[in-house]
Design a protein around this motif. Structure first.
Motif: not given
Length: 263
Positions: A42-58
């Motif tokens: 039921p949960l699909a992980p999508r990479r999205t834009r992080a405010a800080d480029p040193s971070w990854a965001r899901i």
């Protein structure tokens, strides 16, 4: 509110079985890569834009209605040494009754390596009438890792009684227990709506911050506002707990308490 382990019924073979796995690691260029990002339920992980480029965001995106009765959903997140990862979601998770008259299970495990930083900031969990859900959040973190974890529950939809909800948050730092808290609400949970627990409120949440750097976190317990308290832990962490009339007021209370953390 209770502590310890509540006996769980054995999950049946019916219902949805879904797992989501995320691994974050330094990319060697000052940022964070995501070498593993998978989901089969039921949960699909999508990479999205992080405010800080040193971070990854899901961002976790709901692919179907869940959890329903009999479902078992798992999320496993590993932030390797030096990684910086934020996880949020697009919408609230709604626990609903299903065709199978059995509890549902939602298990989250976060593993933080040396120097890792993780923000776990999903939208609330809503316990709908007739549902029964056991949720667990377990964190295993290195001594110098940093964590921000928000966990919110809304008991019932508008003008609706809640279902049965049991949620347990367990945190181990450097192999030692830092926090172990279990909360039980709804039909069959003794005293859940009394003055010692919710006192008639229908939204409850916690904000946990773990930061090993000296002087960054408050060291004294404090009342932050009506229905909101801050409690230092016996380790480098604080727990903010809030109750409110609805999800919006709860989020405002937890957001207002977040000013002491800048990373």
């Amino acid at each position: 509110m209770t502590t310890g382990t509540v006996p769980r019924a054995r999950p049946s073979s019916a219902g949805v079985r879904g797992s989501t796995r995320i691994v974050a690691a330094p990319d060697g260029c000052g940022g964070t890569a995501l070498p593993v990002r998978s989901g089969d339920g039921p949960l699909a992980p999508r990479r999205t834009r992080a405010a800080d480029p040193s971070w990854a965001r899901i961002t976790l995106v709901g692919a179907m209605s869940a959890p329903l009765g009999g479902d078992r959903i798992g999320v496993d997140v590993t932030a390797e040494a030096g990684a910086a990862l934020r996880i949020d979601s697009t919408a609230a998770t709604i626990a609903l009754p299903g065709r199978i008259p059995e509890p549902a299970y939602y298990d989250v495990r976060l593993t933080l390596g040396a120097g890792a930083r993780v923000h776990w900031l999903p939208e609330p969990l809503i316990s709908a009438r007739g549902s029964e859900l056991y949720q667990s959040l377990r964190v295993d973190m290195a001594a110098d890792a940093r964590l921000v974890l928000r966990d919110e529950q809304v008991l019932g939809r508008t003008a609706e009684e809640p279902g049965r909800l049991s949620t347990r948050l367990t945190v181990h730092r450097a192999g030692r227990p830092l926090l172990d808290q279990q909360l039980d609400y709804g039909p069959g949970a003794p005293g859940w709506d009394g003055p010692a627990v919710l006192g008639g409120h229908r939204a409850v949440g916690q904000l946990l911050v773990v930061d090993p750097e000296p002087g960054r976190l408050p060291r004294e317990a404090a009342v932050l506002g009506e229905g909101t308290v801050l409690t230092p832990l016996a380790g480098p962490g604080v727990l903010v707990t809030a109750v409110a009339s609805d999800a919006l007021q709860l989020r405002r209370a937890l957001d207002a308490s977040y000013t002491f953390t800048s990373w």
